[in-house]
Design an enzyme around this catalytic site. Structure first.
Site, mmCIF file in Angstrom:
data_model
loop_
_atom_site.group_PDB
_atom_site.id
_atom_site.type_symbol
_atom_site.label_atom_id
_atom_site.label_comp_id
_atom_site.label_asym_id
_atom_site.label_seq_id
_atom_site.Cartn_x
_atom_site.Cartn_y
_atom_site.Cartn_z
ATOM 1 C CG ASP A 69 80.763 33.684 41.979
ATOM 2 O OD1 ASP A 69 81.061 32.591 41.451
ATOM 3 O OD2 ASP A 69 79.695 34.273 41.708
ATOM 4 C CB THR A 70 84.208 36.806 38.395
ATOM 5 O OG1 THR A 70 85.341 36.917 39.241
ATOM 6 C CG2 THR A 70 84.245 37.948 37.384
ATOM 7 N N GLY A 150 87.240 33.590 29.050
ATOM 8 C CA GLY A 150 85.859 34.054 29.217
ATOM 9 C C GLY A 150 85.508 35.183 28.266
HETATM 10 P P1 IMP Z 1 82.877 32.011 37.774
HETATM 11 O O1 IMP Z 1 83.221 33.077 38.758
HETATM 12 O O2 IMP Z 1 83.957 30.988 37.643
HETATM 13 O O3 IMP Z 1 81.517 31.437 38.026
HETATM 14 O O4 IMP Z 1 82.902 32.711 36.375
HETATM 15 C C1 IMP Z 1 81.819 33.391 35.863
HETATM 16 C C2 IMP Z 1 81.959 33.648 34.407
HETATM 17 O O5 IMP Z 1 82.694 34.853 34.231
HETATM 18 C C3 IMP Z 1 82.667 32.597 33.550
HETATM 19 O O6 IMP Z 1 81.990 32.529 32.326
HETATM 20 C C4 IMP Z 1 84.039 33.162 33.340
HETATM 21 O O7 IMP Z 1 84.587 32.768 32.113
HETATM 22 C C5 IMP Z 1 83.754 34.651 33.355
HETATM 23 N N1 IMP Z 1 84.893 35.388 33.880
HETATM 24 C C6 IMP Z 1 85.359 35.352 35.151
HETATM 25 N N2 IMP Z 1 86.441 36.139 35.277
HETATM 26 C C7 IMP Z 1 86.650 36.679 34.046
HETATM 27 C C8 IMP Z 1 87.631 37.574 33.536
HETATM 28 O O8 IMP Z 1 88.554 38.023 34.222
HETATM 29 N N3 IMP Z 1 87.514 37.888 32.240
HETATM 30 C C9 IMP Z 1 86.537 37.419 31.426
HETATM 31 N N4 IMP Z 1 85.609 36.562 31.847
HETATM 32 C C10 IMP Z 1 85.658 36.205 33.152
#
Ligand code: IMP
Length: 193
Positions: A69-70, A150
């Site tokens: 998760d990011t 993203g």
């Molecule tokens: P999730 O972890 O898939 O919930 O992502 C969370 C949000 O962070 C999403 O809007 C992704 O597009 C964005 N995101 C995750 N990793 C990256 C990255 O490496 N670069 C830019 N945006 C990111």
């Protein structure tokens, strides 16, 4: 070869992680184990969401797996959007709307510092482990670059004059939040072999 399920439906993430792993690891996706439902992600923290996704898949499908998760944490917004990063600009999770909202919220603010934080949660033989990677940088006023996904076009990592979207994926992996967390995961798996 160790088989692990990567509990994500985001093909960008699978590609980034696969690029970093050599053929000692066989990474398969959720579709490969017949998981087509949405994996719940309802916690209040990035760590909580990573663990929730990994636990769900490990328990339901009886597999070793990891999830990721990011979040983007912006200093001048007290760490927002954080756990709400994916849907910051609205429920449709549009990257364009998300970046536009960041720019609106930062209007008139000089402080542009931010960080991406990735937490990987691994469940291996019933044991839980987490690995955290952080990439510090600044939010650019203008988008720049077409690679990545993203928020990449507006995030310039510390020490670079370009955004993540102006790097190829190998360059990004070397310094990125996800790259750091994946390297910790690999080192751990190697020690366990
Ligand atoms: P999730 O972890 O898939 O919930 O992502 C969370 C949000 O962070 C999403 O809007 C992704 O597009 C964005 N995101 C995750 N990793 C990256 C990255 O490496 N670069 C830019 N945006 C990111």
């Amino acid at each position: 070869m160790k088989q692990l399920v990567f509990a994500t439906s985001n093909p960008n993430k699978i590609e980034e992680v696969n690029q970093m792993l050599d053929d000692r690891f066989d990474i398969i996706g959720l579709k490969d184990i017949g998981c087509t439902e949405e994996v719940p992600e309802t916690q209040e923290t990035i760590e909580g969401n990573a663990l929730q996704k990994a636990r769900y898949v490990a328990e339901k499908y009886k597999v070793n797996c990891f999830s990721e998760d990011t979040g983007l944490e912006i200093d001048a917004l007290d760490g927002a959007p954080g756990v709400y990063t994916a849907r910051y600009g609205g429920p449709e999770r549009s990257a364009e709307k998300n970046m536009a909202k960041v720019q609106r919220e930062l209007q008139g603010k000089d402080k542009r510092g931010a960080q991406f934080k990735t937490v990987i949660a691994l469940i291996l033989d019933g044991e839980e482990h987490t690995f955290t990677g952080i990439a510090r940088g600044t939010i650019r006023k203008e988008k720049s670059g077409t690679d990545g996904f993203g928020y990449d076009p507006i995030f310039a990592p510390e020490g670079y004059n370009i955004t993540f979207a102006e790097m190829n994926s190998a360059e990004k992996n070397k310094i990125s939040h996800r790259g750091q967390a994946v390297r910790q995961l690999i080192a751990f798996l190697e020690r366990r072999d």
